[in-house]
Design a protein around this motif. Structure first.
Motif, PDB file in Angstrom:
ATOM      1  N   ASP A 103       0.865  -1.231   0.043  1.00 51.00           N
ATOM      2  CA  ASP A 103       0.064  -0.176  -0.024  1.00 51.00           C
ATOM      3  C   ASP A 103       0.807   1.312   0.102  1.00 51.00           C
ATOM      4  O   ASP A 103       2.112   0.982   0.114  1.00 51.00           O
ATOM      5  N   TYR A 104       0.201   2.268  -0.079  1.00 50.96           N
ATOM      6  CA  TYR A 104       1.187   3.606  -0.225  1.00 50.96           C
ATOM      7  C   TYR A 104       0.131   4.873   0.559  1.00 50.96           C
ATOM      8  O   TYR A 104      -1.117   4.691   0.556  1.00 50.96           O
ATOM      9  N   VAL A 105       1.022   5.733   0.940  1.00 55.60           N
ATOM     10  CA  VAL A 105       0.258   6.942   1.721  1.00 55.60           C
ATOM     11  C   VAL A 105       1.155   8.205   1.252  1.00 55.60           C
ATOM     12  O   VAL A 105       2.165   8.231   1.000  1.00 55.60           O
ATOM     13  N   ILE A 106       0.254   9.103   0.795  1.00 55.65           N
ATOM     14  CA  ILE A 106       0.674  10.296   0.131  1.00 55.65           C
ATOM     15  C   ILE A 106       1.150  11.280   1.143  1.00 55.65           C
ATOM     16  O   ILE A 106       0.480  11.784   1.673  1.00 55.65           O
ATOM     17  N   LYS A 107       2.283  11.646   1.051  1.00 52.53           N
ATOM     18  CA  LYS A 107       2.717  12.881   1.723  1.00 52.53           C
ATOM     19  C   LYS A 107       2.038  14.302   1.100  1.00 52.53           C
ATOM     20  O   LYS A 107       2.096  14.560  -0.289  1.00 52.53           O
ATOM     21  N   PRO A 108       1.735  15.216   2.056  1.00 48.08           N
ATOM     22  CA  PRO A 108       1.652  15.280   3.660  1.00 48.08           C
ATOM     23  C   PRO A 108       0.562  14.202   3.979  1.00 48.08           C
ATOM     24  O   PRO A 108      -0.799  14.267   3.122  1.00 48.08           O
ATOM     25  N   ARG A 117      -4.023   2.549   7.448  1.00 51.16           N
ATOM     26  CA  ARG A 117      -3.694   1.748   6.125  1.00 51.16           C
ATOM     27  C   ARG A 117      -2.777   0.808   6.785  1.00 51.16           C
ATOM     28  O   ARG A 117      -2.850  -0.465   6.439  1.00 51.16           O
ATOM     29  N   ILE A 118      -1.995   0.786   7.796  1.00 54.14           N
ATOM     30  CA  ILE A 118      -1.303  -0.066   8.455  1.00 54.14           C
ATOM     31  C   ILE A 118      -1.908  -1.434   9.127  1.00 54.14           C
ATOM     32  O   ILE A 118      -1.928  -2.245   8.828  1.00 54.14           O
ATOM     33  N   ASN A 119      -3.197  -0.941   9.690  1.00 53.51           N
ATOM     34  CA  ASN A 119      -3.971  -1.876  10.408  1.00 53.51           C
ATOM     35  C   ASN A 119      -4.667  -2.732   9.428  1.00 53.51           C
ATOM     36  O   ASN A 119      -4.930  -4.023   9.444  1.00 53.51           O
ATOM     37  N   VAL A 121      -3.673  -3.244   6.171  1.00 53.42           N
ATOM     38  CA  VAL A 121      -2.597  -4.256   5.457  1.00 53.42           C
ATOM     39  C   VAL A 121      -2.224  -5.457   6.220  1.00 53.42           C
ATOM     40  O   VAL A 121      -2.007  -6.465   5.752  1.00 53.42           O
ATOM     41  N   ILE A 122      -1.854  -5.127   7.563  1.00 53.31           N
ATOM     42  CA  ILE A 122      -1.794  -6.183   8.514  1.00 53.31           C
ATOM     43  C   ILE A 122      -2.861  -7.386   8.586  1.00 53.31           C
ATOM     44  O   ILE A 122      -2.738  -8.294   8.541  1.00 53.31           O
ATOM     45  N   ARG A 123      -4.031  -6.861   8.464  1.00 54.89           N
ATOM     46  CA  ARG A 123      -5.194  -7.643   8.641  1.00 54.89           C
ATOM     47  C   ARG A 123      -5.181  -8.498   7.326  1.00 54.89           C
ATOM     48  O   ARG A 123      -5.625  -9.682   7.498  1.00 54.89           O
ATOM     49  N   ARG A 124      -4.785  -7.830   6.125  1.00 54.32           N
ATOM     50  CA  ARG A 124      -5.101  -8.631   5.090  1.00 54.32           C
ATOM     51  C   ARG A 124      -4.107  -9.570   4.972  1.00 54.32           C
ATOM     52  O   ARG A 124      -4.112 -10.746   4.457  1.00 54.32           O
ATOM     53  N   ALA A 125      -2.866  -9.211   5.380  1.00 53.07           N
ATOM     54  CA  ALA A 125      -1.677 -10.170   5.205  1.00 53.07           C
ATOM     55  C   ALA A 125      -1.900 -11.464   6.133  1.00 53.07           C
ATOM     56  O   ALA A 125      -1.557 -12.344   5.817  1.00 53.07           O
ATOM     57  N   ARG A 126      -2.731 -11.329   7.121  1.00 52.40           N
ATOM     58  CA  ARG A 126      -3.201 -12.484   7.964  1.00 52.40           C
ATOM     59  C   ARG A 126      -4.344 -13.309   7.562  1.00 52.40           C
ATOM     60  O   ARG A 126      -4.828 -14.303   8.481  1.00 52.40           O
ATOM     61  N   GLY A 195      -9.028  -4.228  -0.020  1.00 50.17           N
ATOM     62  CA  GLY A 195     -10.147  -3.444   0.861  1.00 50.17           C
ATOM     63  C   GLY A 195     -10.011  -2.043   1.110  1.00 50.17           C
ATOM     64  O   GLY A 195     -10.432  -1.524   2.288  1.00 50.17           O
ATOM     65  N   ARG A 196      -9.474  -1.443   0.076  1.00 48.50           N
ATOM     66  CA  ARG A 196      -9.432  -0.053   0.358  1.00 48.50           C
ATOM     67  C   ARG A 196     -10.792   0.831   0.518  1.00 48.50           C
ATOM     68  O   ARG A 196     -11.614   0.446  -0.636  1.00 48.50           O
TER      69      ARG A 196
END
Length: 247
Positions: A103-108, A117-119, A121-126, A195-196
């Protein structure tokens, strides 16, 4: 027994960003390690169990794209990666997905969005696909000349040689082999693999399909495994069989 606390590694050469993001994630119950460059990232991966890497693209020396590519080719290839990219640099986002970013997050960015996003991605990975649970006794899925090892998350060719998959490649292939010979739209593939619920990067699925085709040896004209259905999406056209643990 204590519950698992996800361990996030933040890799960014900007000390202020590392500290700000790290403090926010810790306040929200996560364990955090910080790294300023690729050397520190590799040291953290070798000494700690890391659940996800937040990786900045623009860094001196080894940039984030190079580090992501090397991660996907090494022993830590299964660790999910969320990349931080510049707002106007679509090229970085395209290449990041091609290199294996999840995944990616755009600055700023807002720390709240990054946490979401972190949660996710971790959910999908498991998470295995909800309609298809594979037992350890039958963890190989066969199709054409390939087998997919759903435990180790890699492909096996006819000689038994293993080819590692990134997290994104594995999830997309699992969706295809769980729904063979069925046309899946890009929206369905996005929902099933990512799941975005925020801004969707329209080309991400097309790029991922292209990358997976290369893994499977599909040619541009002879699409043996994944066929494009004009105006509809993609279809995995090989029959899939469960195989006992033979690898």
């Amino acid at each position: 027994m204590t519950s698992h606390v996800d361990h996030i590694l933040i890799v960014d050469d900007d000390r202020d960003i590392r500290q700000m993001v790290g403090d926010y994630l810790r306040r929200n119950g996560l364990r955090v390690s910080l790294a300023a460059d690729g050397r520190e990232m590799r040291a953290a991966l070798d000494t700690s169990d890391i659940d996800l890497i937040v990786l900045d693209v623009m860094m001196p020396g080894e940039d984030g794209l190079t580090l992501c590519r090397n991660l996907r080719a090494g022993k830590h290839r299964a660790v999910p990666v969320v990349m931080l990219t510049a707002r106007d640099d679509q090229t970085d986002r395209i290449i990041g997905l091609e290199m294996g970013a999840d995944d990616y997050v755009i600055k700023p960015f807002s720390s709240r969005e990054l946490l979401a996003r972190i949660n996710a991605v971790i959910r999908r990975a498991r998470m295995l696909p909800p309609n298809f649970q594979v037992s350890e006794a039958a963890r190989l899925l066969g199709f054409g000349q390939w087998k997919l090892d759903t435990s180790a998350r890699h492909l096996l060719d006819e000689s038994g040689t293993a080819y590692p998959l990134s997290g994104a490649e594995f999830r997309l292939l699992r969706v295809f082999v769980d729904h063979p010979q069925r046309v899946l739209s890009r929206d369905q593939l996005l929902n099933l693999t990512q799941g975005r619920d925020a801004e969707v990067f329209d080309r991400s699925i097309d790029l991922l399909v292209s990358r997976l085709r290369q893994r499977l040896g599909d040619g541009a004209r002879e699409q043996t495994y994944i066929k494009t259905v004009r105006s509809e999406g993609y279809v995995f056209c090989q029959p899939v069989v469960l195989i006992g643990d033979e690898a």
